[in-house]
Design an enzyme around this catalytic site. Structure first.
Site, PDB file in Angstrom:
ATOM      1  N   HIS A  43       3.680  98.940 -43.377  1.00 24.37           N
ATOM      2  CA  HIS A  43       2.659  99.968 -43.130  1.00 24.37           C
ATOM      3  C   HIS A  43       1.257  99.367 -43.231  1.00 24.37           C
ATOM      4  O   HIS A  43       0.439  99.513 -42.312  1.00 24.37           O
ATOM      5  CB  HIS A  43       2.821 101.106 -44.141  1.00 24.37           C
ATOM      6  CG  HIS A  43       1.874 102.231 -43.930  1.00 24.37           C
ATOM      7  ND1 HIS A  43       2.194 103.348 -43.193  1.00 24.37           N
ATOM      8  CD2 HIS A  43       0.592 102.428 -44.356  1.00 24.37           C
ATOM      9  CE1 HIS A  43       1.159 104.165 -43.165  1.00 24.37           C
ATOM     10  NE2 HIS A  43       0.178 103.637 -43.869  1.00 24.37           N
ATOM     11  N   GLU A  44       0.987  98.690 -44.331  1.00 27.22           N
ATOM     12  CA  GLU A  44      -0.346  98.124 -44.518  1.00 27.22           C
ATOM     13  C   GLU A  44      -0.611  96.956 -43.571  1.00 27.22           C
ATOM     14  O   GLU A  44      -1.749  96.738 -43.159  1.00 27.22           O
ATOM     15  CB  GLU A  44      -0.524  97.667 -45.972  1.00 27.22           C
ATOM     16  CG  GLU A  44      -0.419  98.795 -47.002  1.00 27.22           C
ATOM     17  CD  GLU A  44      -1.384  99.937 -46.741  1.00 27.22           C
ATOM     18  OE1 GLU A  44      -2.458  99.692 -46.149  1.00 27.22           O
ATOM     19  OE2 GLU A  44      -1.061 101.075 -47.114  1.00 27.22           O
ATOM     20  N   HIS A  77      -2.151  98.340 -40.430  1.00 24.12           N
ATOM     21  CA  HIS A  77      -3.593  98.545 -40.586  1.00 24.12           C
ATOM     22  C   HIS A  77      -4.330  97.205 -40.535  1.00 24.12           C
ATOM     23  O   HIS A  77      -5.342  97.055 -39.843  1.00 24.12           O
ATOM     24  CB  HIS A  77      -3.889  99.209 -41.941  1.00 24.12           C
ATOM     25  CG  HIS A  77      -3.408 100.619 -42.055  1.00 24.12           C
ATOM     26  ND1 HIS A  77      -3.586 101.561 -41.069  1.00 24.12           N
ATOM     27  CD2 HIS A  77      -2.747 101.261 -43.071  1.00 24.12           C
ATOM     28  CE1 HIS A  77      -3.058 102.715 -41.462  1.00 24.12           C
ATOM     29  NE2 HIS A  77      -2.547 102.557 -42.661  1.00 24.12           N
TER      30      HIS A  77
END
Length: 420
Positions: free
Chosen positions: A18-19, A22
């Site tokens: 997920h990170e 980003h």
């Protein structure tokens, strides 16, 4: 201990992907990413490479990418400050020492008259070695501020998140949930490659050691031509006939190594939901094909996405109680149960959790990625961004409410699993 390790690995993978979404899209847009963190709270481990510090933090409740311009992070250098400056060979400032300047004896001490470390990248002041002359110093775009011995890289306006185009900012935020779907797809494809994809061919898959099929002499890979004279065209036909005939002899006509062979099999009786059915101890046939694995991965990703959306719909309409929601404690307990079933079930569970995390983060709730995306949509419609302070307040309130919900869900989990 196995469950703890499984939980940590699964949690770490979900947060990392997920990170990473980003992070990679923010970097592609040219945003200065100061920190890539897994977990929250105090640092347990940190490693700096290039411009980014990679950290693992104590509390396993999420992660973050700290992007320049997202938080008040830089000290304002006001007129009258006395700072130390270090230069590179091009006479550009590479370090601005704010205090404890005695530790940098080679620095040039300057009393600041004016400084802009975001747009103009200049500092004007009176050096101690030439106090009568106002000098202008050019600041390197990757210069650092040094305060209490800690270096913090400056963030020129073009390296800040807010300076990027709406499309770049949208993708940097959307990429987090997107990568959770990518992770789920990868996991489902790997499972399909290792286990194979079920097919509807009338061909025997793996046999159980104590099943009627093995006892009768059937082998994995046998192709079933007919049962009791009835022509067989699919695996569904095989299952239907076996289920309808518990404890009854069945004549199988099979093809093995290019030769036909008759084998008599008596399905054992099994009771499912109060109904007697026949079983012979054979798994459905599978095909190990990369193309089939990719198709299966996409199919499973779509299926679980629709299932989770369906459950969310029931929650909104009141058909699904908030008491049935699970937090970290509930996920840990479920992981313990799934881990007992084997690695493939654990991988599938990780894929489902990843999709769930992706969907939850896409909901238009303040403080979540979906909430930020909602503000970007509003910005696109009105042609200008919403005031950052107002947006920040909305996200703060949303975060507080999410934490309250997390506490309620966690307490419900503790009552459900440990205090019942």
């Amino acid at each position: 201990m196995t469950t703890v390790i499984a939980f940590i690995v699964i949690f770490g993978a979900l947060v990392f992907f997920h990170e990473f979404g980003h992070f990679i899209f923010a970097k592609r847009a040219g945003v200065l990413c100061r920190e890539f963190a897994i977990g929250m709270g105090p640092k347990v481990f940190s490693y700096k490479r290039d411009e980014t510090t990679y950290t693992i933090r104590l509390l396993p409740i999420g992660g973050f990418v700290r992007m320049a311009g997202e938080d008040p992070e830089m000290v304002e250098i006001k007129p009258g400050y006395r700072v130390g400056l270090l230069f590179n060979q091009d006479e550009k400032v590479t370090k601005i020492i704010l205090n404890k300047k005695e530790k940098f004896p080679n620095s040039r001490i300057v009393e600041v008259e004016y400084a802009d470390i975001e747009k103009e990248l200049i500092l004007k002041g009176y050096p101690d070695d030439d106090a009568e002359s106002l000098k202008t110093f050019s600041i390197h775009p990757q210069a650092v501020l040094v305060e209490n011995g800690v270096e913090t890289q400056i963030a020129p306006i073009d390296r800040q998140f807010g300076s990027k185009t709406l499309g770049q900012r949208f993708m940097a935020i959307f990429a987090g949930p997107m990568m959770n779907f990518v992770l789920a797809f990868i996991l489902f494809v790997v499972i399909a490659l290792l286990q194979g994809v079920p097919t509807n061919e009338p061909k025997l898959g793996e046999l159980t050691p104590d099943g009627a099929a093995k006892a009768a002499g059937l082998k994995q890979g046998d192709i079933i031509q007919s049962i009791n004279g009835l022509e067989i065209s699919s695996w569904s036909d095989v299952v239907e006939i076996i289920r309808k005939n518990p404890n009854k002899k069945l004549d199988f006509l099979i093809v093995r190594d290019g030769k036909e062979k008759d084998i008599e099999v008596t399905p054992k009786e099994n009771v499912v939901d109060g109904q007697k059915i026949g079983i012979i101890g054979v798994y459905s046939p599978v095909e190990k094909s990369p193309v089939q694995a990719v198709a299966s991965g996409a199919k499973d990703t779509y299926f679980w996405t629709t299932q989770i959306f369906s459950m969310l719909g029931k929650l909104v309409t009141g058909q699904f109680s908030i008491n049935a929601l699970s937090g970290p404690v509930g996920i840990y307990v479920s992981t313990d149960e799934v881990a007992k079933s084997g690695i493939y079930y654990l991988m599938k569970w990780a894929g489902i959790l990843s999709i769930n995390l992706g969907i939850m983060n896409l909901l238009p709730i303040p403080a979540l990625d979906g909430g930020r995306l909602m503000f970007f949509v509003v910005e696109a419609l009105r042609g200008k961004p919403i005031d950052r302070q107002k947006e920040g307040m909305v996200h703060f309130i949303g975060f507080a409410l999410l934490m309250l919900l997390m506490l309620v869900v966690t307490w419900n989990d503790i009552q459900r699993f440990f205090l019942k």
